[in-house]
Design a protein around this motif. Sequence first.
Motif, short mmCIF file in Angstrom:
data_model
loop_
_atom_site.label_atom_id
_atom_site.label_comp_id
_atom_site.label_asym_id
_atom_site.label_seq_id
_atom_site.Cartn_x
_atom_site.Cartn_y
_atom_site.Cartn_z
N UNK A 197 -15.69 36.49 -4.49
CA UNK A 197 -16.49 35.63 -5.38
C UNK A 197 -15.67 34.38 -5.69
N UNK A 198 -15.94 33.31 -4.98
CA UNK A 198 -15.15 32.07 -5.11
C UNK A 198 -15.18 31.50 -6.53
N UNK A 199 -16.24 31.75 -7.29
CA UNK A 199 -16.31 31.23 -8.65
C UNK A 199 -15.18 31.76 -9.52
N UNK A 200 -14.75 32.98 -9.26
CA UNK A 200 -13.67 33.54 -10.08
C UNK A 200 -12.36 32.82 -9.84
N UNK A 201 -12.17 32.29 -8.65
CA UNK A 201 -10.93 31.57 -8.36
C UNK A 201 -10.90 30.23 -9.11
N UNK A 202 -12.05 29.61 -9.26
CA UNK A 202 -12.11 28.38 -10.06
C UNK A 202 -11.74 28.65 -11.50
N UNK A 203 -12.21 29.77 -12.02
CA UNK A 203 -11.88 30.14 -13.40
C UNK A 203 -10.39 30.41 -13.54
N UNK A 204 -9.78 31.00 -12.52
CA UNK A 204 -8.34 31.23 -12.53
C UNK A 204 -7.58 29.90 -12.58
N UNK A 205 -7.99 28.97 -11.75
CA UNK A 205 -7.32 27.66 -11.74
C UNK A 205 -7.48 26.95 -13.08
N UNK A 206 -8.64 27.06 -13.68
CA UNK A 206 -8.86 26.43 -15.00
C UNK A 206 -7.93 27.04 -16.04
N UNK A 207 -7.79 28.37 -16.03
CA UNK A 207 -6.92 29.03 -17.02
C UNK A 207 -5.46 28.62 -16.79
N UNK A 208 -5.06 28.55 -15.52
CA UNK A 208 -3.69 28.13 -15.22
C UNK A 208 -3.45 26.70 -15.70
N UNK A 209 -4.41 25.84 -15.45
CA UNK A 209 -4.28 24.45 -15.89
C UNK A 209 -4.15 24.39 -17.41
N UNK A 210 -4.96 25.17 -18.10
CA UNK A 210 -4.89 25.19 -19.56
C UNK A 210 -3.50 25.64 -20.02
#
Length: 102
Positions: A72-85
């Motif tokens: 589920x590629x959407x979950x990877x976007x959420x991971x990147x957002x959390x890392x950025x935060x």
Amino acid sequence: EEAQDADLLLHVLDSADPNLEAQIATTDNLLDELELSHVPRLAVYNKADCLPPGEAEERAKEREGIAVSALDRKTLGALLERMEYLLFIARAKSEAVPLPST
């Protein structure tokens, strides 16, 4: 050595592992022994697709982590957002120096 300079450690966990809690404890103990407990960590619950819907997300919330699935590629976007935060926004807030009052 390099881990001492890390801005963030990703603790990748197998969401479906029946020994998950023991593995988390082992890693936590090892990081303590290596004197890395001061380095911010993000628990990444991998293989979320191997559990019933929502279960990996619930487990991740318990440790302020994030659930991901390579399917589920959407979950990877959420991971990147959390890392950025964690790397930029939260860090900037904690390092902010108040302006002197006039």
